[in-house]
Design a protein around this motif. Structure first.
Motif, short mmCIF file in Angstrom:
data_model
loop_
_atom_site.label_atom_id
_atom_site.label_comp_id
_atom_site.label_asym_id
_atom_site.label_seq_id
_atom_site.Cartn_x
_atom_site.Cartn_y
_atom_site.Cartn_z
N LEU A 46 -17.96 -7.44 -8.01
CA LEU A 46 -18.94 -7.49 -9.23
C LEU A 46 -20.40 -7.76 -8.86
CD1 LEU A 46 -16.59 -9.88 -11.37
CD2 LEU A 46 -17.15 -7.62 -11.67
N GLN A 47 -20.74 -8.72 -7.97
CA GLN A 47 -22.17 -8.63 -7.75
C GLN A 47 -22.77 -7.62 -7.08
OE1 GLN A 47 -22.08 -12.58 -5.61
NE2 GLN A 47 -24.53 -12.85 -6.16
N LYS A 48 -21.98 -6.87 -6.25
CA LYS A 48 -22.57 -5.74 -5.45
C LYS A 48 -22.80 -4.70 -6.40
CE LYS A 48 -23.20 -6.26 -0.96
NZ LYS A 48 -22.62 -7.13 -0.52
N SER A 49 -22.00 -4.52 -7.22
CA SER A 49 -22.16 -3.49 -8.34
C SER A 49 -23.20 -3.61 -9.53
CB SER A 49 -20.79 -2.86 -8.68
OG SER A 49 -20.15 -4.06 -9.42
N ASP A 50 -23.71 -4.80 -9.45
CA ASP A 50 -24.81 -5.27 -10.42
C ASP A 50 -24.04 -5.09 -11.58
OD1 ASP A 50 -27.20 -5.83 -10.60
OD2 ASP A 50 -28.00 -4.02 -11.11
N LEU A 51 -22.70 -5.74 -11.85
CA LEU A 51 -21.97 -5.86 -13.28
C LEU A 51 -22.41 -7.26 -13.47
CD1 LEU A 51 -18.83 -3.91 -12.70
CD2 LEU A 51 -21.07 -3.43 -14.03
N MET A 52 -22.61 -8.07 -12.68
CA MET A 52 -22.81 -9.66 -12.65
C MET A 52 -23.98 -9.99 -11.61
SD MET A 52 -19.07 -11.13 -13.65
CE MET A 52 -19.85 -12.50 -14.62
N ASN A 53 -24.59 -11.03 -11.86
CA ASN A 53 -25.58 -11.75 -11.09
C ASN A 53 -25.59 -13.05 -11.18
OD1 ASN A 53 -27.14 -11.88 -12.84
ND2 ASN A 53 -28.69 -10.14 -12.34
N SER A 54 -25.91 -13.81 -10.10
CA SER A 54 -26.14 -15.11 -9.96
C SER A 54 -27.73 -15.51 -10.24
CB SER A 54 -25.66 -15.81 -8.71
OG SER A 54 -26.23 -15.01 -7.50
N THR A 55 -27.89 -16.47 -11.07
CA THR A 55 -29.17 -16.84 -11.27
C THR A 55 -29.37 -18.10 -10.41
OG1 THR A 55 -28.27 -17.94 -13.24
CG2 THR A 55 -29.69 -16.01 -13.36
N ALA A 56 -30.57 -18.40 -9.95
CA ALA A 56 -30.91 -19.58 -9.15
C ALA A 56 -30.66 -20.87 -9.76
CB ALA A 56 -32.34 -19.67 -8.59
N SER A 57 -31.19 -20.86 -11.20
CA SER A 57 -30.94 -22.31 -11.78
C SER A 57 -29.34 -22.68 -12.09
CB SER A 57 -31.60 -22.03 -13.15
OG SER A 57 -31.06 -21.06 -13.81
N GLU A 58 -28.66 -21.73 -12.31
CA GLU A 58 -27.33 -22.23 -12.77
C GLU A 58 -26.31 -21.73 -11.65
OE1 GLU A 58 -26.28 -21.60 -17.08
OE2 GLU A 58 -28.17 -20.47 -16.76
N SER A 59 -25.26 -22.52 -11.74
CA SER A 59 -24.33 -21.93 -10.50
C SER A 59 -23.57 -20.87 -11.20
CB SER A 59 -23.28 -23.30 -10.39
OG SER A 59 -22.68 -23.67 -11.30
N GLY A 60 -22.70 -20.07 -10.62
CA GLY A 60 -21.70 -19.03 -10.99
C GLY A 60 -22.66 -17.71 -11.28
N LEU A 61 -21.57 -16.72 -11.71
CA LEU A 61 -22.43 -15.43 -12.19
C LEU A 61 -22.48 -15.23 -13.48
CD1 LEU A 61 -19.89 -13.49 -9.54
CD2 LEU A 61 -22.37 -14.06 -9.21
N HIS A 62 -23.43 -14.25 -13.91
CA HIS A 62 -23.73 -14.04 -15.27
C HIS A 62 -23.62 -12.60 -15.45
CE1 HIS A 62 -24.48 -17.88 -16.76
NE2 HIS A 62 -25.12 -18.40 -15.47
N ILE A 63 -23.32 -12.50 -16.41
CA ILE A 63 -22.90 -10.81 -16.75
C ILE A 63 -24.46 -10.05 -16.89
CG2 ILE A 63 -22.59 -11.08 -19.23
CD1 ILE A 63 -20.57 -8.98 -19.11
N THR A 64 -24.35 -8.97 -16.61
CA THR A 64 -25.91 -8.29 -16.57
C THR A 64 -25.77 -6.97 -17.89
OG1 THR A 64 -25.22 -6.57 -14.91
CG2 THR A 64 -26.34 -8.19 -14.12
N ASN A 65 -26.59 -6.47 -18.07
CA ASN A 65 -26.69 -5.45 -19.12
C ASN A 65 -25.86 -4.37 -18.63
OD1 ASN A 65 -28.70 -6.51 -20.56
ND2 ASN A 65 -30.16 -4.91 -19.93
N LYS A 66 -25.63 -3.85 -17.39
CA LYS A 66 -24.82 -2.94 -16.95
C LYS A 66 -23.27 -3.34 -17.12
CE LYS A 66 -24.13 -0.46 -12.75
NZ LYS A 66 -24.42 -0.41 -11.12
#
Lengths: 328, 475
Positions: free
Chosen positions: B167-187
Motif C-alpha cells: 500500500l505504501q509502495k504503490s502510493d495509495l497510502m503514506n505515513s506522515t511524520a507527525s502521526e503514527s500509522g498510514l494515511h490514505i492519499t489522493n491516489k
C-alpha cells in the motif's frame, strides 16, 4: 427487426449444425481429396476452441443433423451430465488443457459417440437418406431464442454455422425456408460451409437471405483454415472484414406437391404455394381456382419446362386464379 | 468500462517488457491465451487467420482482407501485435506469427504439449474440502480488510505487513511524520472508486514492480498470474507444478484473498473468484459481496453463477433530484459513498443521501475526478436503473462535470513571450506560423506581442531567425 448494433464487448454465441449423415461422410472419406468424419471433427473442435479463445465469455452450442433426426451435442441436458459423471467418464483432469476447452470437447466427443452407436433410431422416416437440416435449424433457433430471453442486457450476439455434406432434400424445403425467415426476422446470420457434395440451393438462399457467409470448400483437408479464416470472425469484426459470399445464388424452389426442385412453376395467388403442375384446387389453402378452358398440356406432363404450356388466365392477379411464376 | 480500464493497465505494462521476456512468456500456453485476449477484435481475428499459415504474408494481402473504413482499426491492431511481439516482420517485408507463440498457442487450442500451465488439479480428495461460498467469503473478507484499512474503519483486523508495504509502495497510502500509522492519499481515494477487478490488477501490477526489486523472476510471476485466470473456481490445485518463486507468491496472494490455502505449507490451493476473473474483466466479487449483505448468502454455486451473469451487483439508484438511494449495509460501501455523497439517513438495508456541490467538491479536493464519480455510479447502478437509457440522469451527470469545471477556471502553462517586433509583417508571419502549429496561446497585433507554448519555442525561434536573416539578405 432486432437491434443489430454490435460492439466489441458483445458475447458471441455460435450455434453450429454439424451434418453427421454417415452416408455422405462415407463418400467424402473416399473422395479424391478425402476427409473422414473423424478428421473433420478434430478440426471442428479446434475451431470451437478458437471461438472460445477469442473472448472469455464466448459460448458455443453444437447440434448434430443426422439421418432422420437431430440431437444436441453440446450443451447436454443435466440428466445426461449426471449419467456421464456416474459412469466415471470425465475424471481425467489435465494440466495441459484449458478446462473450458476440455469440457466442451469431451462432451461433444461423448455425445457423438453415443449418437453413432445408437442404431435403434426408427429407420422408416429416412426420406431419401438426407440429413435433418430443417430440424436442426429449428432447434438452433429455439435454443438461441431461449438464451436471448435470459439475457436482459442484449449483449449476446448469436449466429448459426451449418457444416453441410449432404445434398438438398426437397422434402424439407418448406420447413427450411420457414426457419430461414425466422432467422432473418431475429437478424441471426446463417453461415454455410459446404464441406463435401454439390451445390445446395436451399442453404445458399439461407445464407443470402440472412446475410451470412457461404463457402464451398475446395480442399477439405484444410477445413480448419477455411473455418478460422472465414467463419470465425465475430459479428463485430464482420463490419470491417471482407468475407466470402456467393455471387450467384441458386434461387430455385421446391414444389409443394411433388417436392421437385423447379425453375418455373405455378403459384397460388392466395397463399403463394408453389406447384409444379396445374391443379384445380390449391392443396394448401383449398382455394378453388377459376376454371378456364386450358390448352392441352401437349402430352408432356411437365408444364414447368416451357412457358408455351403456361395456362395462365389473363385475368391474372384476381384471387382464385393460379398464375405462373418464375423463380430464377 | 472495467474491461477497458483493466486492459490498458496490464497491456501498458506488458508493452514495456523487452523481447526476450516475451520469448519466455510465450513458452506457456496459458500465458499466450491470456495475452491473446488482450488484443482488439480485429487483431485477434488476424492472429487466428494466419496461425496455421507457415509462410509469411505480405502486409498488402492483410490489408486486402479489410474494408476501407476498417483500415484505421487494422493499423491499430497490427501496431499492438508488433508491440507485443506476436507478429514479426521477415526480411522480405512479410508478416509472420512469432514461432514460439504459434507453437504454444496451437497447443493451447488443441490441448497438446507437456507444459502443465493450466494448473494440475489434485488427484486426491481434500479432507478439509471447502465450497465456493466459503471461497467467496474468504476472498471478500480478505480484500475488504484491505479496503477497510484504507478508509480507516476500525472494525476489521489489520492487514499483514506485506499488504501494508505494498500500500505504501504503490502510493495509495503514506505515513506522515507527525502521526503514527498510514494515511490514505489522493491516489488511494481514486483507487477506492474503481471496481474490484481494476483494484486487484492495480495491486498486482504494483506487486510485479516489487517482485523485480526482490529479484523474483518476472516471467514466472506473470505466468502464474495468467495461469490463475484460467483456473476453475471450487477446484483444488496441487502446488507440485509450481516453481519456487510461484510457491512463494502463493503466500502473498493468500493475503490479498486471491488464493486460499488452509495453512502455510499445504500441498494444495484453491483459487478464489478474484483469481478466476482476473483475465476476464468481469467484476464478480461485487455480486457476492452485495448478495451477502442483503442476507441471501450464496449457498450454491449455481445461484452465484446464474446471478453473476444477470445483475451486475448494482445497488445504487440515482434520481434526477440528486438523491441517491443505496441498498447496502456494508460499512465499506457506505464509507466509499460518503466520499462524494452527503448521507442523510440510514436504514437497516439502505442508506440515502444527496449529491450536493459541497459533497462533490470535497471529493475533488481529495483528488477524485468527475469521471471517476460518474463511472462509479454507472458500474454500481441498480438493475432497475439499467433498463433506462441513458443510465444516469443527464442533469446530474452534467452538473457534476460543471462543478468540476468550476475548479479549473485558471489554467497555467509554461510559455514564452515574444515582443519588440520591428516590422508588422514579421509579426504577422510569425503569428500565422504559430497559429498553424496550434501553439499560439495569446497575441495582440497592435502591441506586436504574442505568447507561445514552451514546447514550440525552439521551432518558432529558428523560424523567426530565418525570416529576419532572409529579410536582411534581400533588403
Amino acid at each position: 427487426m432486432l437491434d443489430t448494433a454490435t460492439s466489441e464487448d458483445d458475447t458471441n454465441l455460435l450455434v453450429t449444425i454439424v451434418d453427421t449423415n454417415p452416408l455422405a461422410w462415407q463418400q467424402s472419406a473416399t473422395a479424391k481429396i478425402p476427409l473422414s468424419l473423424d478428421d473433420a471433427i478434430r478440426q471442428i473442435l479446434i475451431f470451437f476452441n478458437a471461438h472460445m479463445a477469442l473472448k472469455h465469455d464466448n459460448k458455443v452450442a453444437a447440434i448434430a443433423s443426422h439421418i432422420g433426426h437431430c440431437k444436441f451435442l453440446y450443451p447436454v441436458t443435466d440428466a445426461e451430465t449426471h449419467r456421464r459423471q456416474a459412469n466415471q467418464y470425465k475424471i481425467s483432469k489435465d494440466a495441459n488443457a484449458y478446462p473450458n476447452f476440455k469440457d466442451v470437447n469431451d462432451d461433444i466427443i461423448e455425445s457423438l459417440r453415443s449418437l453413432m452407436l445408437d442404431t435403434d433410431t426408427p429407420q422408416k422416416n429416412l426420406n431419401d437418406g438426407t440429413s435433418m437440416i430443417s430440424g436442426a435449424l429449428s432447434m438452433a433457433l429455439c435454443y438461441i431464442n431461449r438464451i436471448m430471453n435470459q439475457d436482459d442486457l442484449g449483449r449476446i450476439k448469436p449466429r448459426i454455422l451449418v457444416l453441410s455434406v449432404s445434398p438438398d432434400s426437397p422434402y424439407q424445403y418448406i420447413s427450411i425456408m420457414n426457419a430461414v425467415f425466422s432467422a432473418q426476422k431475429m437478424s441471426i446470420p446463417i453461415d454455410v460451409c459446404k464441406v463435401y457434395g454439390g451445390e445446395v440451393a436451399f442453404l445458399q438462399q439461407a445464407s443470402h437471405i440472412t446475410g451470412g457467409v457461404y463457402l464451398d470448400v475446395e480442399n477439405p483437408q484444410a477445413l480448419l483454415q477455411y473455418l478460422l479464416f472465414s467463419f470465425l470472425p465475430e459479428r463485430y469484426a464482420r463490419n470491417y472484414l471482407c468475407l466470402p459470399n456467393k455471387e450467384q445464388v441458386d434461387f430455385r424452389a421446391a414444389c409443394f406437391c411433388h417436392k421437385r426442385i423447379i425453375d418455373i412453376g405455378y403459384v397460388c395467388s392466395v397463399c403463394l404455394s408453389i406447384f409444379c403442375s396445374w391443379s384445380p384446387v390449391c392443396s394448401t389453402c383449398r382455394t378453388k381456382f377459376a376454371f378456364r378452358a386450358l390448352p392441352p398440356l401437349a402430352g408432356k406432363g411437365r408444364p414447368a419446362i416451357s412457358r408455351t404450356a403456361s395456362p395462365a388466365p389473363s385475368a391474372a392477379a384476381s384471387p382464385g386464379s393460379s398464375s405462373p411464376m418464375s423463380t430464377t | 468500462m472495467s474491461v477497458i480500464n483493466f486492459k490498458t493497465n496490464i497491456y501498458d505494462y506488458l508493452e514495456t517488457l523487452p523481447i526476450f521476456t516475451f520469448q519466455r512468456l510465450f513458452q506457456k500456453p496459458a500465458t499466450c491465451l491470456a495475452i491473446f485476449r488482450l488484443l482488439p477484435a480485429i487483431g485477434r481475428q488476424i492472429v487466428m487467420s494466419i496461425l496455421y499459415v507457415e509462410n509469411p504474408i505480405s502486409l498488402k494481402d492483410i490489408q486486402s482482407w479489410v474494408y476501407k473504413d476498417g483500415h484505421k482499426k487494422l493499423q491499430e491492431a497490427l501496431h499492438k501485435l508488433s508491440k507485443l511481439h506476436i507478429l514479426e516482420e521477415t526480411p522480405e517485408k512479410g508478416l509472420i506469427v512469432n514461432s514460439t507463440f504459434r507453437l504454444e498457442f496451437k497447443n493451447a487450442l488443441s490441448g497438446g504439449g507437456e507444459h502443465q500451465s493450466f494448473g494440475l488439479p489434485c488427484a486426491t480428495v481434500d479432507k478439509h474440502k471447502v465450497d465456493i461460498a466459503f471461497l467467496d467469503h474468504f476472498a471478500s473478507t480478505q480484500w475488504e480488510a484491505i479496503l477497510h484499512y484504507m478508509v480507516g474503519t476500525t472494525m476489521t483486523k489489520r492487514p499483514s505487513r506485506g499488504v501494508l508495504n505494498l500500500l505504501q509502495k504503490s502510493d495509495l497510502m503514506n505515513s506522515t511524520a507527525s502521526e503514527s500509522g498510514l494515511h490514505i492519499t489522493n491516489k488511494g481515494f481514486q483507487f477506492l472508486l474503481q471496481d474490484v477487478n481494476t483494484q486487484v490488477w492495480a495491486f498486482l501490477l504494483q506487486y510485479l514492480d516489487m517482485a523485480e526489486m526482490l529479484k523474483m523472476d518476472l516471467v514466472e510471476v506473470l505466468n502464474f498470474l495468467f495461469q490463475l485466470g484460467s483456473l476453475e473456481l471450487g477446484q483444488d490445485y496441487s502446488v507440485e507444478t509450481l516453481t519456487e518463486t510461484q510457491q512463494q507468491m502463493l503466500e502473498d496472494l493468500g493475503d490479498y484473498g486471491i488464493v486460499y490455502r488452509r495453512k502455510k505449507g499445504s500441498r494444495r490451493f484453491y483459487p478464489t473468484r478474484l483469481a478466476t476473473t482476473l483475465t476476464s474483466g468481469t467484476s464478480a466479487l461485487v455480486t457476492s459481496l452485495s448478495k451477502k449483505e442483503t442476507g441471501t448468502a450464496a449457498s450454491s454455486a449455481m445461484i452465484a453463477a446464474a446471478e453473476e451473469s444477470h445483475d451486475e451487483g448494482g445497488f445504487l439508484i440515482l434520481e434526477t433530484n440528486y438523491r441517491v438511494y443505496a441498498y447496502t449495509e456494508s460499512p465499506l460501501q457506505i464509507a466509499v459513498l460518503n466520499l462524494f455523497i452527503q448521507l442523510k439517513s440510514r436504514f437497516p438495508n439502505m442508506v440515502s443521501g444527496v449529491i450536493t456541490r459541497e459533497s462533490v467538491r470535497n471529493a475533488f479536493l481529495n483528488g477524485i475526478t468527475a469521471d471517476q464519480i460518474i463511472s462509479y455510479l454507472q458500474t454500481h447502478a441498480h438493475p432497475q436503473m439499467r433498463k433506462r437509457a441513458p443510465l444516469l440522469p443527464l442533469t446530474v451527470v452534467d452538473q457534476i462535470r460543471l462543478w468540476e469545471m468550476e475548479r479549473n477556471r485558471v489554467e497555467d502553462k509554461a510559455a514564452y513571450l515574444y515582443k519588440d517586433f520591428n516590422v508588422q509583417a514579421d509579426f504577422d508571419a510569425a503569428e500565422k506560423y504559430a497559429k498553424d502549429l496550434d501553439v499560439l496561446l495569446w497575441s495582440n497585433s497592435k502591441q506586436r506581442k504574442m505568447v507561445i507554448a514552451q514546447e514550440a519555442h525552439e521551432t518558432l525561434r529558428t523560424y523567426i531567425k530565418r525570416r529576419l536573416a532572409g529579410n536582411r539578405d534581400t533588403g
